[in-house]
Design an enzyme around this catalytic site. Structure first.
Site, PDB file in Angstrom:
ATOM      1  N   SER A 100      60.082  72.264 -24.535  1.00 28.15           N
ATOM      2  CA  SER A 100      60.931  71.240 -23.938  1.00 28.15           C
ATOM      3  C   SER A 100      61.007  70.050 -24.887  1.00 28.15           C
ATOM      4  O   SER A 100      59.986  69.609 -25.414  1.00 28.15           O
ATOM      5  CB  SER A 100      60.362  70.802 -22.593  1.00 28.15           C
ATOM      6  OG  SER A 100      61.197  69.835 -21.975  1.00 28.15           O
ATOM      7  N   HIS A 104      64.581  60.096 -27.972  1.00 29.43           N
ATOM      8  CA  HIS A 104      65.134  58.767 -27.672  1.00 29.43           C
ATOM      9  C   HIS A 104      65.213  57.964 -28.975  1.00 29.43           C
ATOM     10  O   HIS A 104      64.204  57.440 -29.452  1.00 29.43           O
ATOM     11  CB  HIS A 104      64.260  58.038 -26.655  1.00 29.43           C
ATOM     12  CG  HIS A 104      64.347  58.596 -25.270  1.00 29.43           C
ATOM     13  ND1 HIS A 104      65.450  58.422 -24.469  1.00 29.43           N
ATOM     14  CD2 HIS A 104      63.464  59.346 -24.553  1.00 29.43           C
ATOM     15  CE1 HIS A 104      65.254  59.029 -23.308  1.00 29.43           C
ATOM     16  NE2 HIS A 104      64.051  59.603 -23.337  1.00 29.43           N
ATOM     17  N   HIS A 114      68.505  66.398 -25.514  1.00 27.58           N
ATOM     18  CA  HIS A 114      67.571  67.224 -24.751  1.00 27.58           C
ATOM     19  C   HIS A 114      67.806  68.690 -25.089  1.00 27.58           C
ATOM     20  O   HIS A 114      68.940  69.125 -25.333  1.00 27.58           O
ATOM     21  CB  HIS A 114      67.778  67.024 -23.247  1.00 27.58           C
ATOM     22  CG  HIS A 114      67.361  68.209 -22.421  1.00 27.58           C
ATOM     23  ND1 HIS A 114      68.261  69.200 -22.052  1.00 27.58           N
ATOM     24  CD2 HIS A 114      66.162  68.593 -21.933  1.00 27.58           C
ATOM     25  CE1 HIS A 114      67.623  70.121 -21.349  1.00 27.58           C
ATOM     26  NE2 HIS A 114      66.353  69.780 -21.262  1.00 27.58           N
ATOM     27  N   ASN A 116      65.829  72.675 -23.944  1.00 21.33           N
ATOM     28  CA  ASN A 116      64.743  73.393 -23.297  1.00 21.33           C
ATOM     29  C   ASN A 116      65.022  74.882 -23.387  1.00 21.33           C
ATOM     30  O   ASN A 116      66.149  75.328 -23.144  1.00 21.33           O
ATOM     31  CB  ASN A 116      64.631  72.962 -21.828  1.00 21.33           C
ATOM     32  CG  ASN A 116      63.578  73.740 -21.066  1.00 21.33           C
ATOM     33  OD1 ASN A 116      63.846  74.824 -20.541  1.00 21.33           O
ATOM     34  ND2 ASN A 116      62.384  73.190 -20.994  1.00 21.33           N
ATOM     35  N   ARG A 118      62.936  78.571 -22.132  1.00 23.69           N
ATOM     36  CA  ARG A 118      61.799  78.966 -21.318  1.00 23.69           C
ATOM     37  C   ARG A 118      61.895  80.430 -20.897  1.00 23.69           C
ATOM     38  O   ARG A 118      62.981  81.019 -20.854  1.00 23.69           O
ATOM     39  CB  ARG A 118      61.700  78.072 -20.084  1.00 23.69           C
ATOM     40  CG  ARG A 118      62.963  78.063 -19.232  1.00 23.69           C
ATOM     41  CD  ARG A 118      62.948  76.944 -18.195  1.00 23.69           C
ATOM     42  NE  ARG A 118      64.169  76.951 -17.391  1.00 23.69           N
ATOM     43  CZ  ARG A 118      65.284  76.317 -17.704  1.00 23.69           C
ATOM     44  NH1 ARG A 118      65.333  75.628 -18.833  1.00 23.69           N
ATOM     45  NH2 ARG A 118      66.343  76.376 -16.926  1.00 23.69           N
ATOM     46  N   HIS A 149      79.932  70.558 -29.341  1.00 25.53           N
ATOM     47  CA  HIS A 149      80.317  71.678 -28.490  1.00 25.53           C
ATOM     48  C   HIS A 149      80.804  72.868 -29.313  1.00 25.53           C
ATOM     49  O   HIS A 149      80.581  74.027 -28.914  1.00 25.53           O
ATOM     50  CB  HIS A 149      81.375  71.234 -27.479  1.00 25.53           C
ATOM     51  CG  HIS A 149      80.799  70.580 -26.258  1.00 25.53           C
ATOM     52  ND1 HIS A 149      80.484  71.276 -25.119  1.00 25.53           N
ATOM     53  CD2 HIS A 149      80.453  69.283 -26.016  1.00 25.53           C
ATOM     54  CE1 HIS A 149      79.980  70.448 -24.208  1.00 25.53           C
ATOM     55  NE2 HIS A 149      79.947  69.226 -24.738  1.00 25.53           N
ATOM     56  N   HIS A 179      74.354  60.453  -7.150  1.00 21.29           N
ATOM     57  CA  HIS A 179      74.300  59.104  -6.568  1.00 21.29           C
ATOM     58  C   HIS A 179      75.056  58.098  -7.431  1.00 21.29           C
ATOM     59  O   HIS A 179      75.368  57.004  -6.968  1.00 21.29           O
ATOM     60  CB  HIS A 179      72.846  58.661  -6.371  1.00 21.29           C
ATOM     61  CG  HIS A 179      72.017  58.684  -7.621  1.00 21.29           C
ATOM     62  ND1 HIS A 179      71.544  59.859  -8.171  1.00 21.29           N
ATOM     63  CD2 HIS A 179      71.576  57.691  -8.432  1.00 21.29           C
ATOM     64  CE1 HIS A 179      70.844  59.586  -9.256  1.00 21.29           C
ATOM     65  NE2 HIS A 179      70.851  58.277  -9.447  1.00 21.29           N
TER      66      HIS A 179
END
Length: 315
Positions: A100, A104, A114, A116, A118, A149, A179
């Site tokens: 992972s 920053h 980011h 990841n 797994r 992309h 939210h």
């Protein structure tokens, strides 16, 4: 056993875990070089209560990266029935290994990133791969987002032409703050529970996951080098802190990896490695109309086809 027969689960574990270790080594070297080569990742080795453990590597106060993390883990055990239900596990017994990554940067003109990859096994014999990568610019550079992309689409096309459109849409849905009604950034791809045998052979799915990790290392290192020396203002740095706050909101409230780590008794420092070193929240702060900040906000939506020139929303 003939070479055409599939590997037993125990052998699969060994093969994937060893590659994950080697991938962590390679990626740390790539990021260190892109950062300038003078600051190194520091390692924190830890043990998991159920079995196994990991190596969390963090680079702090680099030339480009203010805080970067590359964490490897290979853990096993039995989770509670409640945790298994929450995480949609078919059996409380599990093995999981992966790498992972969250970076920053110091500059608001170098995007947060980011990645990841797994591999999971449940005690009932089911096994699957997952992963993803995405880019979170503080200020969206449309050409750079398109190039990012394009790199991902090219890799996906080599393995399955249906992967990019399917997993790009999945990323739009996953890397989304409901939210806030905004995406975390310009997206990428996300995939979960690519089941061995059902969705492809072990070898085919594993090869795809390896390619995802490698394209991340190549593409993000290139972006770091391209943007590292761009001048920026105090106001842009201030906006970076606000946008980092959005990143923290996603990782604490919505990220499945964070939830899995906390529910299975993982090392807290490693789980929360993805959080930025500094961020801010201001009550109802809105960018000024017509500002570069407002322009970036307009790109934080689902369904943008970044491969087109110019990109358009398909929603």
């Amino acid at each position: 056993m003939s070479i055409s027969e599939p590997l037993p689960l125990v052998s699969r574990r060994t093969v994937v875990e060893e590659w994950m270790r080697q991938f962590q080594d390679w990626l740390c070297q790539e990021l260190e070089a892109a950062d300038g080569g003078t600051v190194r990742f520091q390692q924190d080795a830890w043990q998991h209560p159920g079995g196994g453990g990991g190596r969390t590597r963090v680079l702090q106060h680099g030339q480009v990266l203010e805080k970067g993390g590359v964490a490897f883990s290979a853990v096993w055990g039995t989770m509670s029935e409640q945790a298994a239900q929450l995480l949609l596990m078919p059996d409380p017994g599990y093995f999981a290994t992966g790498v992972s990554v969250v970076q920053h940067p110091r500059s608001p003109l170098v995007p947060i990133s980011h990645m990841n990859v797994r591999y999971f096994e449940a005690a009932n014999g089911e096994a699957w791969f997952g992963g993803g990568l995405d880019l979170t610019p503080i200020y969206v550079d449309v050409e750079q987002a398109r190039w990012f992309h394009q790199q991902i689409e090219a890799v996906c096309a080599l393995h399955n032409p249906a992967y990019y459109p399917r997993f790009k849409q999945w990323a739009d849905e996953y890397f989304y703050l409901p939210h806030r009604q905004e995406t975390r950034g310009v997206g990428g791809i996300f995939f979960d529970r690519l089941m061995v045998e059902k969705d492809g052979s072990f070898d085919a799915l594993f090869a795809f996951v390896q390619a995802v990790g490698q394209v991340y290392g190549r593409s993000y290192s290139a972006i770091m080098r391209q943007n590292a020396d761009l001048p920026y203002t105090t106001e842009q740095k201030q906006w970076q802190l606000v946008r980092r706050g959005r990143y923290a909101e996603f990782n604490l409230a919505l990220d499945r990896g964070t939830r899995f780590g906390l529910e299975t008794g993982g090392r807290t420092e490693s789980i929360l490695m993805s959080l930025p070193p500094q961020c801010q929240w201001h009550y109802n702060q809105q960018p000024a109309p017509g500002s570069p900040e407002a322009a970036t906000q307009q790109w934080l939506q689902k369904g943008i086809n970044w491969l087109l020139e110019p990109p358009i929303s398909t929603c």
